[in-house]
Motif scaffolding. Structure first.
Motif, short mmCIF file in Angstrom:
data_model
loop_
_atom_site.label_atom_id
_atom_site.label_comp_id
_atom_site.label_asym_id
_atom_site.label_seq_id
_atom_site.Cartn_x
_atom_site.Cartn_y
_atom_site.Cartn_z
N ALA A 141 2.39 4.85 4.09
CA ALA A 141 1.17 4.48 3.55
C ALA A 141 0.68 5.81 3.19
O ALA A 141 -0.01 5.67 4.39
N ASP B 112 -7.42 6.74 -5.53
CA ASP B 112 -7.98 5.23 -5.54
C ASP B 112 -8.46 5.01 -4.56
O ASP B 112 -9.01 3.18 -4.52
N ASN B 113 -7.61 5.34 -3.38
CA ASN B 113 -8.39 4.70 -2.05
C ASN B 113 -8.96 5.12 -1.81
O ASN B 113 -10.40 4.54 -0.36
N ARG C 206 -4.30 7.94 -1.58
CA ARG C 206 -4.58 8.60 -2.39
C ARG C 206 -5.87 8.07 -3.45
O ARG C 206 -6.38 7.99 -2.90
N LEU D 270 -4.42 2.67 6.09
CA LEU D 270 -2.93 3.15 5.85
C LEU D 270 -1.76 3.79 6.65
O LEU D 270 -1.05 2.32 6.53
N GLN E 134 0.77 -1.27 0.48
CA GLN E 134 0.39 0.15 0.16
C GLN E 134 1.03 0.98 0.19
O GLN E 134 0.12 2.26 -0.16
N ALA E 135 2.12 1.04 0.72
CA ALA E 135 2.81 2.26 0.54
C ALA E 135 3.45 2.38 -0.39
O ALA E 135 3.24 3.38 -1.18
N SER E 136 4.68 1.95 -1.17
CA SER E 136 5.41 1.60 -2.15
C SER E 136 5.15 1.36 -3.57
O SER E 136 5.08 1.86 -4.29
N ARG E 137 3.49 0.33 -3.58
CA ARG E 137 3.07 0.09 -4.48
C ARG E 137 3.93 -1.18 -5.43
O ARG E 137 3.43 -1.53 -6.31
#
Lengths: 267, 788
Positions: free
Chosen positions: B711, B716-717, B714, B691, A179-182
């Motif tokens: 995280a 899309d969240n 964004r 996140l 979720q952070a770095s993707r």
């Protein structure tokens, strides 16, 4: 960033010469791993050899039953190429899942696989499609190329020039993003080409990209997600960190493998 | 409503320059001869500084100076302070430890600055910094707030035994215990309110310049409140008298609270600039922001809510351990106390509430106000408890809320707040309708058919904004008053400058404040300039935070406008040769009542300055008025947010699939900007809930020190938001404004977690509900979609 000398060779021969002459020199492709590392002063190569002006390193070409992609081809070009979409749509999709638009317009396939980040996407495609990595010196099978986390079979002064992918009958890539770095927390690439079935996993392994022979065997009987039902891989050897335990990653390998097979057969 | 006045969705005047890259931030400013400063920071969470050897660095190219904490201490400047005194239960004052801008003797968190290098360029400063040898004796660190006060925990500050800053409480423990004894149902929860890193888009920055001729210092600083920065740096640090220190906060790219505080870096830049007689600039790198910007939240809480047999709440007990980090930041003491416990009645009639808060030091980055500041934590306690109670009691959560709402105003809560106006049920009912609450069961079945788990969650939050009545906050220990000032300066041609002590760093004041003025004076909006952020230009001000700028800052402008209009009428009376009482001012025109004689706004403005037609012995020439407005109460924005999530049980991913927000912000000045504030606030709240995870290891290293591991939410969240309003005017200020800046961040965490736990069928999950933690929770409950 520490000071460095910036070389911009025009030919592969010049690039190889610069590497041979300067033991600590680093190749610069898209730069999306190397440059941030240098900015943080975690790396300080005295020389950078930029490959962006070297002729013949980028481009996408269909050669018989193989798709050949030049090492300096940007992710965005793979993602949007009609040739790739026609030949291996799963590969085009994978390229579109890397980073963000800025990354995809600079990052390159050669840079990605030479770096062999354990969470990168392209290593899964190379191993999952049985690609051949072509260098200025030789052709290396993907199975022999990725030798561990951030480690490859590349020798000093060896430069990847292109990657050749045999065209599969069916293929798909499923990525579950950190979720952070993707980057891929876990990514699974599966392909079927005749009786050759390959299933490669990125992100999960403590030692980088790997194949799952037990899943491949099961899929040889029948290429269907049902063949993988109830199957799992052991948590041993899986990476474990704040983003997911080894058990979670092992579990995701099963989930994503089933989803990838379902996608590959259009279900 | 006019096309530009209050209630009009006027496009933001400031956006043209921001989105075309023409903003002017601190880092965009360069001064002749400017040097760069680099902070050498402790890599250890807790370590004695044994020696600092700078000899190898001193002669490096470009180096102008290298200074250590010991040298800083020799100049006998004051410490950074926490400006709000909180007393413990026993009446003893909070244990504020000394906080020098450069650590000497001991470093108390990773990132604590121990020395600086100033050089011609930043690269040279970094090169030299690598040659400065700092020898540390590493000490055991304490990171977990729940363990900080334990016997044998490493002691961080001599002044604070057991690392305890205060043991504070609010409410009547005996009466609350009695209410619990007579209760027919008690719901108990334990949870962590997760620590957050603020992550403003513009990193913090400071540029300091010394003018030897006048002996004055100027500080350009990414600050939310430049006057307060000047006051603290003058009066407490003793850097320079206020009249010899100018603080400018130019365009500032977001703050969320993190730029309220007075940090070491700006103090050290000022000190070094004077020492070297050379401008010194610092701009945080993102990895520096992670380990130096004051973090938010970080509570460990146990709470119980008691009900009678009719489902009425009879009592609430809360115990919270608040982690304030390694030092007490500027407003840190007030956040888990006065901004938290006073909101624990939520939207409900709760006759007895008792709250205890233990604040502790740990070897982590200091914790202070972050969007919502105490109120999100309070809303989380109340709204999680109400939702879980509804589940335990088998009552629809909307019905349980309605049954317990405060319905008559004013309402005196049992935790000091006096709610002045509201209609909580109106927000709830409107939200239920907009969200199609009735259709939820069907949507849940559809999700289950697709192998997914669906959940719904409410947050009927309340908050206190419009900080704050000065005498009241004085009684509560605040070191300053929290009024706001304004000056309305009319030019001879009728255009206007408005000077405000508020500071805009994303809120859109240049537009909303101009709407107020342009509409009132009947002039075009581009004839109004809003000036803020410079102590040499603006009279004084308390800055922007706590959703105060509309309720307090605009009220000050209204008062100044009243004075301007009153004077302009006097002048118009002379111009029109009529009695002052007969002058009517409307739509930019002064008219003599009952006649067709009139004078335009511009004529009167010019008349005021040429001063030909009125006796200047009675009316002073010019047209410029100022005002200081002190609020008489807090304001109480409230509303209802409904969140719907869909959980993929195979991966643990919780996707927010529906969001309805119905807020009561009182008067809305610009609905477009307000809706944007709701979107942004909810995004931050969803970030906290799903996140954002600030993780330290037990040695005090920040594991989530970059966007590779931390995280951020964004686009899309987030789902499409359905945003609507109900309006009850705030009775305590002239425009009826309550404030909107933090509401989304206050409502969202509880709404999301109520939805996630509804989907999972377990309450045993903390924020952030990441895929891995949701999956782990599902392994414990074995919950699967019924249809799967």
């Amino acid at each position: 960033m520490y000071a460095f000398t910036f070389h911009r060779p025009q030919t592969l021969r010049q690039a190889v010469g610069l590497l041979a002459k300067n033991e600590e020199a680093k190749l610069l492709a898209g730069g999306h791993t190397l440059l941030p590392t240098m900015k943080l002063r975690l790396a300080g190569p005295p020389q950078l050899v930029d490959l962006s002006l070297v002729d013949g390193l980028s481009g996408i070409e269909l050669r018989g039953r193989s798709l050949s992609i030049g090492a300096m081809t940007r992710h965005n070009d793979v993602n949007t190429s009609p040739v790739v979409h026609e030949a291996i749509p799963a590969l085009a999709k994978l390229a579109g899942l890397i980073g963000d638009p800025a990354v995809r317009h600079m990052g390159t396939i050669g840079g990605s696989i030479a770096n062999n980040d354990p969470n990168a996407d392209y290593p899964a495609a190379c191993l999952g499609l049985g690609a051949t990595i072509i260098t200025n010196k030789r052709r290396i099978k993907a199975d022999d190329f990725f030798t561990g986390m951030f480690s490859t079979a590349l020798e000093p002064a060896e430069i990847i020039t292109k990657v050749s992918f045999p065209i599969p009958k069916k293929a798909a890539y499923q990525k579950f993003k950190n979720q952070a770095s993707r980057f891929a927390l876990v990514g699974v690439f599966v392909s079927k080409r005749g009786s050759d079935i390959r299933l490669a996993v990125t992100g999960a392994g403590a030692n980088g990209v790997f194949r799952v022979p037990s899943f491949e065997e099961a899929l040889k009987t029948r290429f269907s997600p049902k063949s993988l039902e109830g199957m799992s891989i052991p948590a041993d050897g899986m990476n474990s960190d704040i983003h997911g335990s080894a058990e979670y990653r092992a579990h995701l390998v099963g989930v994503l493998a089933r989803r990838a097979v379902a996608e590959a057969i259009g279900k | 409503m006019s096309a530009i006045g209050i209630g009009a969705a006027v496009r933001r005047k400031e956006d043209q320059r921001f989105i075309t890259g023409r903003g002017h931030y601190t880092d965009d400013i360069n001064r002749p001869g400017q040097a760069a400063i680099y902070f050498i920071r402790s890599p250890h969470a807790h370590a004695r500084i044994k020696t600092i050897n700078k000899s190898a660095a001193a002669g490096m190219p470009g180096v102008a100076g290298i200074f250590t904490g010991t040298e800083f201490a020799q100049d006998k400047l004051g410490n950074l302070i926490c400006g709000w005194t909180v007393l413990s239960k026993d009446g003893s004052p909070m244990k504020m430890a000394p906080h020098a801008a450069l650590a000497a003797g001991k470093a108390n968190h990773v990132g604590d600055a121990v020395a600086v290098v100033i050089a011609d360029t930043l690269a040279q400063a970094k090169d030299a910094a690598e040659k400065v040898k700092v020898e540390y004796e590493v000490l055991a660190a304490v990171v977990d707030p729940a363990k900080a006060a334990a016997n044998g925990a490493p002691l961080i500050h001599e002044v604070a035994p057991n690392n305890t800053i205060y043991n504070w409480h609010l409410g009547d423990p005996a009466a609350t215990d009695a209410a619990f004894r007579n209760a027919s149902h008690v719901t108990a929860l334990e949870f962590v309110n997760n620590r957050l890193v603020p992550n403003a888009m513009e990193p913090r920055a400071a540029l300091a310049e010394y003018d030897a001729a006048s002996g004055s210092l100027t500080l350009w600083n990414a600050s939310q409140n430049p006057h307060v920065a000047r006051l603290v740096i003058s009066a407490f640090v003793g850097m320079a008298p206020e009249n010899k220190l100018r603080v400018v906060a130019p365009d500032v790219g977001g703050g969320f609270g993190s730029k309220i505080f007075i940090y070491p870096e700006e103090v050290v830049c000022l000190w070094a600039a004077r020492k070297l007689n050379r401008p010194v600039k610092w701009t945080a790198e993102r990895s520096e922001s992670f380990i130096t910007d004051a973090h938010g939240r970080d509570h460990v809480t146990k709470a119980q809510m008691a009900f009678d047999g009719e489902g009425k709440i009879v009592g609430l007990k809360v115990h919270t351990i608040a982690n304030l980090g390694a030092y007490m930041s500027t407003f840190s003491s007030a956040v888990p106390t006065f901004l938290y416990a006073t909101l624990l009645s939520g939207q409900y009639e709760i006759p007895h509430i008792y709250c205890e808060v233990d604040a502790v030091y740990t070897n982590t980055v200091p914790v202070d106000a972050y969007r919502g500041a105490g109120r999100p934590e309070a809303a989380y306690v109340v709204e999680r408890l109400v939702e879980v109670s509804a589940r335990e009691l088998g009552i629809d959560p909307a019905v349980l809320r309605e049954k317990n709402f405060v319905k008559k105003f004013p309402y005196q809560t049992s935790v000091a707040s006096l709610y002045d106006a509201g209609d909580f049920n109106a927000s709830l009912q409107k939200a239920l309708q907009i969200h199609d609450y009735k259709g939820f069961a069907k949507r849940r079945r559809e999700s289950e058919r697709n192998g997914k788990l669906r959940g719904i969650g409410f947050a009927s939050y309340i908050e206190a904004c419009g900080v704050a009545p000065s005498s009241l906050v004085g009684q509560l220990g605040a070191g300053v008053g929290l009024w706001e000032s304004a000056e309305v300066r009319v030019n001879p041609t009728g255009s206007v400058e408005v000077l405000t002590g508020c500071h805009a760093h994303g809120q859109g004041h240049e537009t909303t404040f101009a709407q107020l003025v342009a509409d009132r004076l009947g002039i075009a909006i581009d004839q109004v300039n809003v000036l803020h952020g410079d102590t040499d230009i603006v009279q004084f001000g308390m800055g922007t935070y706590g959703s105060r700028s509309g309720a307090v800052g605009m009220s000050a402008i209204v008062k100044a406008l009243d004075k301007v209009e009153a004077k302009a009428k006097k002048i118009a009376a002379h111009l029109l040769e009529a009695a002052e009482a007969d002058i009517v001012f409307k739509d930019g025109k002064f008219t003599v009542a009952g006649t067709d004689k009139s004078a335009a706004w511009g004529e009167v403005a010019l008349g005021a300055y040429v001063a030909h037609k009125f006796p200047t012995s009675e009316i002073e020439p010019g047209l410029k008025e100022s005002s200081f407005y002190d609020p008489t109460n807090f304001t109480f924005p409230a509303g209802c947010h409904i969140c719907e999530v869909e959980v993929d049980p195979d991966t643990g991913e919780a996707a927010v699939v529906g969001w309805t927000a119905v807020d009561d912000f009182g008067t809305v000045v610009n609905p477009m900007i307000v809706e944007g504030q709701v979107h942004g606030g909810v995004a931050q709240g969803v970030g906290q809930a799903l996140l954002e995870h600030t993780v330290y290891d037990d040695k005090g290293q920040l594991i989530t020190g970059s966007y590779m591991d931390y995280a951020m939410p964004r686009a899309d969240n987030l789902p499409d938001f359905k945003v609507d309003m109900t309006v009850t005017r705030c009775p305590s200020n002239p425009l009826g404004i309550k404030g909107c800046g933090e509401a989304g961040a206050i409502a969202a965490p509880a709404a999301v977690m109520n939805a996630v736990t509804d989907a999972l069928g377990t309450e045993a999950i903390d924020m952030p509900a990441t895929p891995a933690s949701v999956w782990a929770a599902l392994q414990r409950t074995n919950k699967l979609p019924r249809a799967a």
